[in-house]
Design an enzyme around this catalytic site. Sequence first.
Site, short mmCIF file in Angstrom:
data_model
loop_
_atom_site.label_atom_id
_atom_site.label_comp_id
_atom_site.label_asym_id
_atom_site.label_seq_id
_atom_site.Cartn_x
_atom_site.Cartn_y
_atom_site.Cartn_z
N THR A 117 42.27 39.20 37.07
CA THR A 117 43.12 38.90 35.92
C THR A 117 43.95 40.10 35.47
OG1 THR A 117 43.04 38.39 33.55
CG2 THR A 117 41.09 39.39 34.46
N TYR A 141 35.94 40.29 28.94
CA TYR A 141 36.35 39.46 30.08
C TYR A 141 37.05 40.34 31.13
CZ TYR A 141 39.39 36.30 32.69
OH TYR A 141 40.06 35.65 33.70
#
Length: 327
Positions: A117, A141
Amino acid sequence: MTNVLVTGGAGYIGSHACKALSRAGYTPVTYDNLSTGWEDAVRFGPFERGCLTDRARLDQIFAAYQPQAVMHFAALSQVGESMRAPELYWHNNVAGSLSLMQAAVAAGCLDVVFSSTCATYGDQDNVLLDEGCAQHPINAYGASKRAIEDMLRDFEAAYGLRHVIFRYFNVAGADPEAEIGEFHQPETHLIPLMLDAIDGKRNALTIFGTDYDTPDGTCIRDYVHVCDLVQAHVLGLNWLEERRGSRVFNLGTGTGFSVREVIEQSAAVTNRVVPIVEGPRRPGDCARLVSGSTRATVELGWQASRSTLAQMIGDAWRWHQSGHYTK
Ligand code: UDP
């Protein structure tokens, strides 16, 4: 037929990857614990239920299917949740990936396509992000995904695990045939929440922060169509098959849109009013995340041909109106 083990194949991106893999002549074998995914979304190959942290189950799956490669999507992926409960992210994402990589190496399956990501980059003062940028995630995350990237590099050095890492920007849209699409419970993502607000399933969309240092004060993101995104994964698999070496690729279009711009486009595409309220910032959000790289286009031959905002919202709207998965 060549088997590819798809972790998270019952989820939003994983299910679209399974469709693309099956169209490209592979058999996608979904491995998913259904914690956030849907069995209804597994339509393109066999389904095996299990957790990444269950090493014995993984060994069984590798032995049964002898996959040529792993596409690793299974992960928790909500920025806000990762700030409230980081241990979930270190356990599911990092410890789970460790168990998966150990099982892959033990089975001699040494090609991995990994779903990372742009959140690994963190907030970088209006810089367009390319693969060479330092990674300083500002949420758990992103930190969990960066740790898995490091793990892959260490496993390559030690065990020859070849990998393609894709750092996604914001994934949106749905299968144009509306066979599969985005459906989370609870939903946290901008476009599906907005579509819910448009058709009255929730009262309004809350804009998370209007005081960012951006032209209209709302966060800017680079949105990419899920079908374009998964097509890159098929190209990444071919890249590994051709033994072109481990590589990192950003997957974004290079164009950023603010939350307000996405709202305007959604109103235009659906021809409906978007009820909104302005709220405070969401902890962990970066002001601006936009790809500054053409590496995937130049080296993989990737084209983000469906990734206009209108197309992504239009496909998501069609899926939204056509029905959802059920447990
Ligand atoms: N966002 C928002 N309201 C919402 C959900 C998201 O304003 O109800 C904003 C969020 O702050 C971010 C952008 O929309 O700037 C995209 O958020 P999303 O959760 O869809 O993806 P993320 O960028 O966290 O991966």
